[in-house]
Design a protein around this motif. Structure first.
Motif, PDB file in Angstrom:
ATOM      1  N   TYR A 192      32.765 -10.851 -18.422  1.00 38.45           N
ATOM      2  CA  TYR A 192      31.313 -10.854 -18.459  1.00 38.45           C
ATOM      3  C   TYR A 192      30.773 -11.107 -17.055  1.00 38.45           C
ATOM      4  CZ  TYR A 192      32.179 -11.239 -23.435  1.00 38.45           C
ATOM      5  OH  TYR A 192      32.631 -11.012 -24.706  1.00 38.45           O
ATOM      6  N   THR A 193      29.525 -10.780 -16.826  1.00 34.93           N
ATOM      7  CA  THR A 193      28.884 -10.988 -15.531  1.00 34.93           C
ATOM      8  C   THR A 193      29.078 -12.432 -15.071  1.00 34.93           C
ATOM      9  OG1 THR A 193      27.248  -9.312 -16.057  1.00 34.93           O
ATOM     10  CG2 THR A 193      26.701 -10.813 -14.272  1.00 34.93           C
ATOM     11  N   ASN A 194      29.472 -12.586 -13.811  1.00 39.75           N
ATOM     12  CA  ASN A 194      29.718 -13.860 -13.137  1.00 39.75           C
ATOM     13  C   ASN A 194      31.008 -14.560 -13.554  1.00 39.75           C
ATOM     14  OD1 ASN A 194      27.515 -13.832 -11.351  1.00 39.75           O
ATOM     15  ND2 ASN A 194      26.164 -14.469 -13.009  1.00 39.75           N
ATOM     16  N   ASP A 195      31.829 -13.950 -14.400  1.00 45.23           N
ATOM     17  CA  ASP A 195      33.153 -14.506 -14.668  1.00 45.23           C
ATOM     18  C   ASP A 195      33.972 -14.455 -13.385  1.00 45.23           C
ATOM     19  OD1 ASP A 195      32.775 -15.043 -17.329  1.00 45.23           O
ATOM     20  OD2 ASP A 195      33.918 -13.323 -18.069  1.00 45.23           O
ATOM     21  N   GLY A 206      46.357 -11.761  -7.744  1.00 39.09           N
ATOM     22  CA  GLY A 206      46.252 -12.955  -6.912  1.00 39.09           C
ATOM     23  C   GLY A 206      44.956 -13.099  -6.124  1.00 39.09           C
ATOM     24  N   ASP A 207      44.149 -12.048  -6.017  1.00 38.72           N
ATOM     25  CA  ASP A 207      42.876 -12.122  -5.298  1.00 38.72           C
ATOM     26  C   ASP A 207      41.754 -12.425  -6.282  1.00 38.72           C
ATOM     27  OD1 ASP A 207      44.059 -11.424  -2.822  1.00 38.72           O
ATOM     28  OD2 ASP A 207      43.949  -9.291  -3.353  1.00 38.72           O
ATOM     29  N   ARG A 208      40.947 -13.441  -5.956  1.00 38.01           N
ATOM     30  CA  ARG A 208      39.878 -13.855  -6.876  1.00 38.01           C
ATOM     31  C   ARG A 208      38.563 -13.147  -6.564  1.00 38.01           C
ATOM     32  NH1 ARG A 208      41.028 -20.307  -7.337  1.00 38.01           N
ATOM     33  NH2 ARG A 208      43.060 -20.082  -8.327  1.00 38.01           N
ATOM     34  N   TYR A 209      37.854 -12.805  -7.654  1.00 40.11           N
ATOM     35  CA  TYR A 209      36.585 -12.098  -7.564  1.00 40.11           C
ATOM     36  C   TYR A 209      35.617 -12.643  -8.603  1.00 40.11           C
ATOM     37  CZ  TYR A 209      39.553  -8.608  -5.264  1.00 40.11           C
ATOM     38  OH  TYR A 209      40.448  -7.972  -4.441  1.00 40.11           O
ATOM     39  N   ARG A 210      34.324 -12.343  -8.393  1.00 39.50           N
ATOM     40  CA  ARG A 210      33.284 -12.623  -9.383  1.00 39.50           C
ATOM     41  C   ARG A 210      32.872 -11.284  -9.994  1.00 39.50           C
ATOM     42  NH1 ARG A 210      30.591 -17.001  -9.918  1.00 39.50           N
ATOM     43  NH2 ARG A 210      30.988 -17.679  -7.801  1.00 39.50           N
ATOM     44  N   VAL A 211      32.888 -11.194 -11.309  1.00 36.18           N
ATOM     45  CA  VAL A 211      32.590  -9.944 -12.005  1.00 36.18           C
ATOM     46  C   VAL A 211      31.088  -9.646 -11.950  1.00 36.18           C
ATOM     47  CG1 VAL A 211      32.627  -8.772 -14.249  1.00 36.18           C
ATOM     48  CG2 VAL A 211      34.551 -10.208 -13.565  1.00 36.18           C
ATOM     49  N   ILE A 212      30.765  -8.419 -11.566  1.00 33.67           N
ATOM     50  CA  ILE A 212      29.378  -7.949 -11.638  1.00 33.67           C
ATOM     51  C   ILE A 212      29.197  -7.167 -12.933  1.00 33.67           C
ATOM     52  CG2 ILE A 212      27.672  -6.414 -10.608  1.00 33.67           C
ATOM     53  CD1 ILE A 212      28.791  -7.189  -7.886  1.00 33.67           C
ATOM     54  N   GLY A 213      30.138  -6.279 -13.231  1.00 32.15           N
ATOM     55  CA  GLY A 213      30.050  -5.533 -14.480  1.00 32.15           C
ATOM     56  C   GLY A 213      31.040  -4.386 -14.513  1.00 32.15           C
ATOM     57  N   VAL A 214      31.036  -3.673 -15.618  1.00 31.61           N
ATOM     58  CA  VAL A 214      31.898  -2.509 -15.779  1.00 31.61           C
ATOM     59  C   VAL A 214      31.205  -1.333 -15.105  1.00 31.61           C
ATOM     60  CG1 VAL A 214      32.939  -0.912 -17.433  1.00 31.61           C
ATOM     61  CG2 VAL A 214      32.850  -3.356 -17.938  1.00 31.61           C
ATOM     62  N   ILE A 241      35.848  -1.696 -12.583  1.00 33.52           N
ATOM     63  CA  ILE A 241      34.881  -2.780 -12.669  1.00 33.52           C
ATOM     64  C   ILE A 241      34.312  -3.036 -11.284  1.00 33.52           C
ATOM     65  CG2 ILE A 241      35.927  -3.877 -14.680  1.00 33.52           C
ATOM     66  CD1 ILE A 241      37.201  -5.922 -12.791  1.00 33.52           C
ATOM     67  N   GLU A 242      33.081  -3.497 -11.252  1.00 33.85           N
ATOM     68  CA  GLU A 242      32.453  -3.861  -9.987  1.00 33.85           C
ATOM     69  C   GLU A 242      32.526  -5.370  -9.847  1.00 33.85           C
ATOM     70  OE1 GLU A 242      28.323  -3.281  -7.465  1.00 33.85           O
ATOM     71  OE2 GLU A 242      28.576  -2.213  -9.360  1.00 33.85           O
ATOM     72  N   VAL A 243      32.990  -5.817  -8.686  1.00 29.43           N
ATOM     73  CA  VAL A 243      33.177  -7.242  -8.442  1.00 29.43           C
ATOM     74  C   VAL A 243      32.553  -7.620  -7.101  1.00 29.43           C
ATOM     75  CG1 VAL A 243      35.293  -7.390  -9.809  1.00 29.43           C
ATOM     76  CG2 VAL A 243      35.452  -6.867  -7.388  1.00 29.43           C
ATOM     77  N   ASP A 244      32.436  -8.905  -6.875  1.00 33.13           N
ATOM     78  CA  ASP A 244      31.985  -9.468  -5.607  1.00 33.13           C
ATOM     79  C   ASP A 244      33.011 -10.486  -5.158  1.00 33.13           C
ATOM     80  OD1 ASP A 244      29.724  -8.680  -4.224  1.00 33.13           O
ATOM     81  OD2 ASP A 244      28.347  -9.756  -5.525  1.00 33.13           O
ATOM     82  N   GLN A 276      29.326  -9.080  -1.496  1.00 32.55           N
ATOM     83  CA  GLN A 276      29.891  -7.996  -0.698  1.00 32.55           C
ATOM     84  C   GLN A 276      28.826  -7.360   0.199  1.00 32.55           C
ATOM     85  OE1 GLN A 276      32.845  -7.138  -0.032  1.00 32.55           O
ATOM     86  NE2 GLN A 276      32.757  -5.049   0.724  1.00 32.55           N
ATOM     87  N   THR A 277      27.618  -7.186  -0.310  1.00 28.56           N
ATOM     88  CA  THR A 277      26.553  -6.578   0.504  1.00 28.56           C
ATOM     89  C   THR A 277      26.232  -7.455   1.720  1.00 28.56           C
ATOM     90  OG1 THR A 277      24.941  -7.579  -0.999  1.00 28.56           O
ATOM     91  CG2 THR A 277      25.477  -5.271  -1.369  1.00 28.56           C
ATOM     92  N   ASP A 278      26.219  -8.772   1.540  1.00 28.18           N
ATOM     93  CA  ASP A 278      25.960  -9.681   2.660  1.00 28.18           C
ATOM     94  C   ASP A 278      27.118  -9.660   3.657  1.00 28.18           C
ATOM     95  OD1 ASP A 278      23.588 -10.366   1.436  1.00 28.18           O
ATOM     96  OD2 ASP A 278      24.423 -12.165   0.484  1.00 28.18           O
TER      97      ASP A 278
END
Length: 113
Positions: free
Chosen positions: A26-29, A35-43, A51-54, A60-62
Protein backbone atom coordinates in the motif's frame (compact mmCIF):
# COMPACT_ATOMS: atom_id res chain seq x y z
CA UNK A 1 -10.07 -14.97 -0.19
CA UNK A 2 -11.47 -18.00 -1.96
CA UNK A 3 -8.58 -20.36 -2.76
CA UNK A 4 -9.93 -21.25 -6.22
CA UNK A 5 -10.14 -17.59 -7.24
CA UNK A 6 -6.70 -16.92 -5.74
CA UNK A 7 -5.19 -19.80 -7.76
CA UNK A 8 -6.84 -18.39 -10.90
CA UNK A 9 -5.25 -14.98 -10.25
CA UNK A 10 -1.84 -16.59 -9.65
CA UNK A 11 -2.08 -18.51 -12.91
CA UNK A 12 -3.13 -15.35 -14.77
CA UNK A 13 -0.03 -13.53 -13.48
CA UNK A 14 2.22 -16.55 -14.19
CA UNK A 15 2.96 -17.18 -10.51
CA UNK A 16 3.91 -20.76 -9.73
CA UNK A 17 1.85 -22.90 -7.35
CA UNK A 18 4.69 -23.22 -4.83
CA UNK A 19 5.41 -19.47 -4.70
CA UNK A 20 4.67 -17.89 -1.32
CA UNK A 21 2.33 -14.94 -0.71
CA UNK A 22 4.41 -12.11 0.76
CA UNK A 23 1.79 -9.47 1.36
CA UNK A 24 -0.02 -6.59 -0.26
CA UNK A 25 1.71 -3.28 -0.80
CA UNK A 26 0.00 0.00 0.00
CA UNK A 27 1.06 3.64 -0.40
CA UNK A 28 3.89 4.55 2.02
CA UNK A 29 4.64 0.93 2.94
CA UNK A 30 8.35 0.30 3.40
CA UNK A 31 9.63 -2.68 1.46
CA UNK A 32 13.02 -4.19 0.71
CA UNK A 33 13.63 -5.66 -2.72
CA UNK A 34 16.90 -7.60 -3.02
CA UNK A 35 18.08 -5.84 0.15
CA UNK A 36 17.39 -2.24 -0.98
CA UNK A 37 14.68 -0.44 0.98
CA UNK A 38 12.03 1.73 -0.65
CA UNK A 39 8.77 3.53 0.17
CA UNK A 40 5.86 2.39 -2.02
CA UNK A 41 4.08 5.05 -4.07
CA UNK A 42 1.79 2.68 -5.94
CA UNK A 43 1.34 0.13 -8.68
CA UNK A 44 2.49 1.54 -12.00
CA UNK A 45 1.41 -1.37 -14.20
CA UNK A 46 -0.27 -4.42 -12.69
CA UNK A 47 0.10 -6.56 -15.85
CA UNK A 48 3.88 -6.11 -16.00
CA UNK A 49 4.34 -6.20 -12.19
CA UNK A 50 5.83 -2.70 -12.07
CA UNK A 51 5.58 -0.61 -8.94
CA UNK A 52 6.57 2.98 -8.36
CA UNK A 53 8.72 3.58 -5.30
CA UNK A 54 10.68 6.35 -3.61
CA UNK A 55 13.83 6.32 -1.56
CA UNK A 56 13.03 6.21 2.15
CA UNK A 57 14.73 9.39 3.35
CA UNK A 58 14.43 11.57 0.23
CA UNK A 59 11.90 11.70 -2.57
CA UNK A 60 13.32 10.63 -5.93
CA UNK A 61 12.24 13.91 -7.56
CA UNK A 62 14.11 15.91 -4.88
CA UNK A 63 17.19 13.68 -5.25
CA UNK A 64 17.24 14.22 -9.04
CA UNK A 65 16.90 18.02 -8.68
CA UNK A 66 19.49 18.46 -5.92
CA UNK A 67 22.13 16.24 -7.59
CA UNK A 68 21.62 17.41 -11.19
CA UNK A 69 20.93 13.83 -12.27
CA UNK A 70 19.52 13.44 -15.77
CA UNK A 71 17.30 10.52 -14.82
CA UNK A 72 13.55 10.57 -14.56
CA UNK A 73 12.08 11.76 -11.30
CA UNK A 74 10.43 8.35 -10.90
CA UNK A 75 11.75 5.03 -9.64
CA UNK A 76 9.97 2.12 -11.30
CA UNK A 77 10.78 -1.44 -10.23
CA UNK A 78 9.65 -4.65 -11.88
CA UNK A 79 8.95 -7.59 -9.62
CA UNK A 80 10.10 -10.47 -11.78
CA UNK A 81 12.53 -13.37 -12.03
CA UNK A 82 15.56 -11.29 -10.97
CA UNK A 83 13.97 -10.45 -7.62
CA UNK A 84 15.31 -12.91 -5.08
CA UNK A 85 13.84 -11.42 -1.91
CA UNK A 86 11.01 -9.10 -0.93
CA UNK A 87 10.44 -8.06 2.67
CA UNK A 88 7.93 -5.68 4.17
CA UNK A 89 8.71 -3.44 7.15
CA UNK A 90 6.77 -1.36 9.63
CA UNK A 91 7.87 1.34 12.05
CA UNK A 92 6.87 2.13 15.60
CA UNK A 93 6.05 5.60 16.91
CA UNK A 94 9.77 6.29 17.51
CA UNK A 95 10.71 5.42 13.94
CA UNK A 96 12.33 2.07 14.72
CA UNK A 97 11.96 -0.29 11.76
CA UNK A 98 10.88 -3.93 12.13
CA UNK A 99 10.54 -6.70 9.57
CA UNK A 100 6.89 -7.65 9.22
CA UNK A 101 5.81 -11.28 9.38
CA UNK A 102 4.10 -12.74 6.31
CA UNK A 103 0.35 -13.21 6.51
CA UNK A 104 -0.74 -16.84 6.46
CA UNK A 105 -3.23 -16.33 3.63
CA UNK A 106 -4.03 -13.49 1.21
CA UNK A 107 -6.90 -11.24 2.13
CA UNK A 108 -9.35 -9.57 -0.18
CA UNK A 109 -9.76 -5.91 0.71
CA UNK A 110 -12.66 -3.78 -0.52
CA UNK A 111 -12.50 -0.01 -0.64
CA UNK A 112 -15.53 2.09 0.27
CA UNK A 113 -16.87 4.49 -2.29
Amino acid sequence: MDQTYYNHLKKEKKIFENDIFIGSFYTNDIIAINGDRYRVIGVNNNKTNRIEVDKIHIRQTDYVKSNNVKESGRLLLTIGKKVTSIEKYHTDILGNMYKQQRPKTPQLVFKKG
